[in-house]
Design a protein around this motif. Structure first.
Motif, mmCIF file in Angstrom:
data_model
loop_
_atom_site.group_PDB
_atom_site.id
_atom_site.type_symbol
_atom_site.label_atom_id
_atom_site.label_comp_id
_atom_site.label_asym_id
_atom_site.label_seq_id
_atom_site.Cartn_x
_atom_site.Cartn_y
_atom_site.Cartn_z
ATOM 1 N N UNK A 78 50.958 12.681 -89.354
ATOM 2 C CA UNK A 78 49.743 13.470 -89.501
ATOM 3 C C UNK A 78 48.759 12.724 -90.412
ATOM 4 N N UNK A 79 49.280 12.185 -91.507
ATOM 5 C CA UNK A 79 48.430 11.420 -92.422
ATOM 6 C C UNK A 79 47.807 10.227 -91.706
ATOM 7 N N UNK A 80 48.629 9.543 -90.906
ATOM 8 C CA UNK A 80 48.096 8.417 -90.132
ATOM 9 C C UNK A 80 46.959 8.888 -89.225
ATOM 10 N N UNK A 81 47.192 10.014 -88.552
ATOM 11 C CA UNK A 81 46.184 10.541 -87.634
ATOM 12 C C UNK A 81 44.865 10.810 -88.343
ATOM 13 N N UNK A 82 44.976 11.433 -89.534
ATOM 14 C CA UNK A 82 43.777 11.745 -90.318
ATOM 15 C C UNK A 82 43.051 10.452 -90.701
ATOM 16 N N UNK A 83 43.828 9.509 -91.211
ATOM 17 C CA UNK A 83 43.257 8.244 -91.666
ATOM 18 C C UNK A 83 42.606 7.468 -90.523
ATOM 19 N N UNK A 84 43.296 7.440 -89.386
ATOM 20 C CA UNK A 84 42.785 6.688 -88.242
ATOM 21 C C UNK A 84 41.488 7.299 -87.741
ATOM 22 N N UNK A 85 41.448 8.628 -87.769
ATOM 23 C CA UNK A 85 40.232 9.325 -87.336
ATOM 24 C C UNK A 85 39.073 8.953 -88.253
ATOM 25 N N UNK A 86 39.358 8.919 -89.555
ATOM 26 C CA UNK A 86 38.324 8.572 -90.530
ATOM 27 C C UNK A 86 37.850 7.129 -90.369
ATOM 28 N N UNK A 87 38.767 6.272 -89.913
ATOM 29 C CA UNK A 87 38.375 4.873 -89.782
ATOM 30 C C UNK A 87 37.627 4.634 -88.482
ATOM 31 N N UNK A 88 37.322 5.698 -87.775
ATOM 32 C CA UNK A 88 36.443 5.574 -86.621
ATOM 33 C C UNK A 88 37.128 5.461 -85.270
ATOM 34 N N UNK A 89 38.459 5.668 -85.242
ATOM 35 C CA UNK A 89 39.138 5.623 -83.951
ATOM 36 C C UNK A 89 39.022 6.991 -83.273
ATOM 37 N N UNK A 90 38.973 6.978 -81.930
ATOM 38 C CA UNK A 90 38.942 8.254 -81.223
ATOM 39 C C UNK A 90 40.358 8.819 -81.161
ATOM 40 N N UNK A 91 40.453 10.089 -80.780
ATOM 41 C CA UNK A 91 41.756 10.738 -80.666
ATOM 42 C C UNK A 91 42.647 10.015 -79.655
#
Lengths: 96, 243
Positions: free
Chosen positions: B37-50
């Motif tokens: 979940x943390x990875x998902x949050x971080x990745x989203x913040x770094x500009x990756x799409x879902x």
């Protein structure tokens, strides 16, 4: 661009994982190599636990250590791994 | 009649192994979900799409590398840099895979090759401490079920993180950060209780790892050296108990 990165990351992760599956049947290891390989899981566990555990809360390394200490005690008492994990999470939660 | 009975027994052995694999995989699930979940949050913040961040979990399935990848994407690193850094960080899985596959000699390549793709620090640690299943009938199903439990938790958690964004309080996600370490400890201690010298191997690996970090080595390589050199003590320590 990001897709290219993902594919590249996937390949460089898959290849080292997969090569041993193909070579291990062709090799017959001597006893000392087998002993070495059989020790790898324990060595890996050690290397994965420490010093990484200090960075659970990066500015307060003792939090990770205390959580780890609780995990050691619970595990030593013979509790199931899941309970050990929950106990450590609670410890860190209460300490921070 | 007898063939039917034999077939039934085979089937129940398969179900037994699958069930056992899932149960054994539950601690990994518990450890993976918050981190994914943390990875998902971080990745989203770094500009990756879902789609991108979930696809990365599907295709890469390596926690540390994915965190690093998302970070490097955020700071605008080049594809080549990210891919090389991933290789360096994941090289330890070659060593782990070699150790694991050496135990799985009784299992055919048709199982071993796909299983190897599911190896992570966590699935390796858990399955390496269950070596007996490799010799049992339908043992491959045990590892398959174990790995898939971990794999789907990882993918599901990443997706969830990407959807939820930052709704999880910091304090909760930080507390969850201890989960995988606690799992590693929970795996190691019972082995040490059974055989004390195993603890010595682990402590040596810890010290070598810490030393490597002290002299400025990256954490990926430090774990590689800690594992290989620490494991080397097994050449001497595990000598007597060849079965």
């Amino acid at each position: 661009m990001i897709f290219l990165i993902i594919i590249g990351m996937s390949l460089v992760t898959m290849i080292p994982r997969m090569i041993p599956a193909f070579i291990v049947d062709k090799l017959q290891f001597r006893d000392w190599v087998n002993n070495w390989l059989n020790a790898i899981p324990y060595a890996a566990l050690g290397a994965l636990i420490f010093p990484g555990i200090l960075s659970v809360k990066p500015d307060q390394p003792h939090i990770g250590l205390l959580g780890g200490g609780v995990a050691i005690v619970l595990s030593y008492l013979g509790l199931n791994v899941i309970l050990v994990v929950i106990g450590a999470i609670l410890t860190v939660f209460l300490l921070t | 009649m007898t063939t039917k009975a034999a077939a039934d027994q085979k089937k129940s052995q398969s179900i037994h192994m699958i069930r056992k694999g899932i149960t054994t995989g539950l601690p990994i699930m518990l450890g993976y979900l918050p981190i994914a979940v943390t990875y998902g949050v971080l990745a989203k913040q770094s500009g990756m799409t879902l789609t991108e961040l979930t696809l990365m979990s599907v295709l890469v399935f390596a926690g540390a590398s994915q965190f690093m990848g998302a970070n490097m994407i955020a700071v605008g690193a080049s594809a080549m840099e990210i891919i090389i850094a991933t290789f360096v960080l994941n090289f330890r899985q070659f060593v782990m895979s070699l150790s694991f596959m050496n135990r799985l000699r009784d299992i055919g390549l048709n199982w071993k090759a796909p299983l190897s793709l599911g190896l992570t620090d966590e699935t390796f640690a858990v399955s390496a401490l269950h070596p007996k299943e490799a010799k049992r009938e339908k043992g491959a199903l045990f590892y398959t079920a174990l790995f898939l439990t971990a794999y789907f938790s990882w993918i599901f958690g990443s997706f969830l993180g990407g959807v939820l964004g930052e709704v999880i309080p910091d304090k909760v996600s930080q507390s969850m950060g201890i989960a995988l370490y606690a799992m590693f400890i929970g795996l190691l201690i019972p082995s040490i209780k059974k055989e004390h010298k195993v603890g010595l191997i682990a402590i040596l690996a810890m010290l070598i790892n810490a030393l490597c970090i002290q002299i400025g080595m990256g954490s990926g390589w430090a774990i590689v050296f800690g594992t290989i050199l620490g494991g080397m003590s097994g050449i001497h320590l595990l000598k007597e108990d060849r079965t």
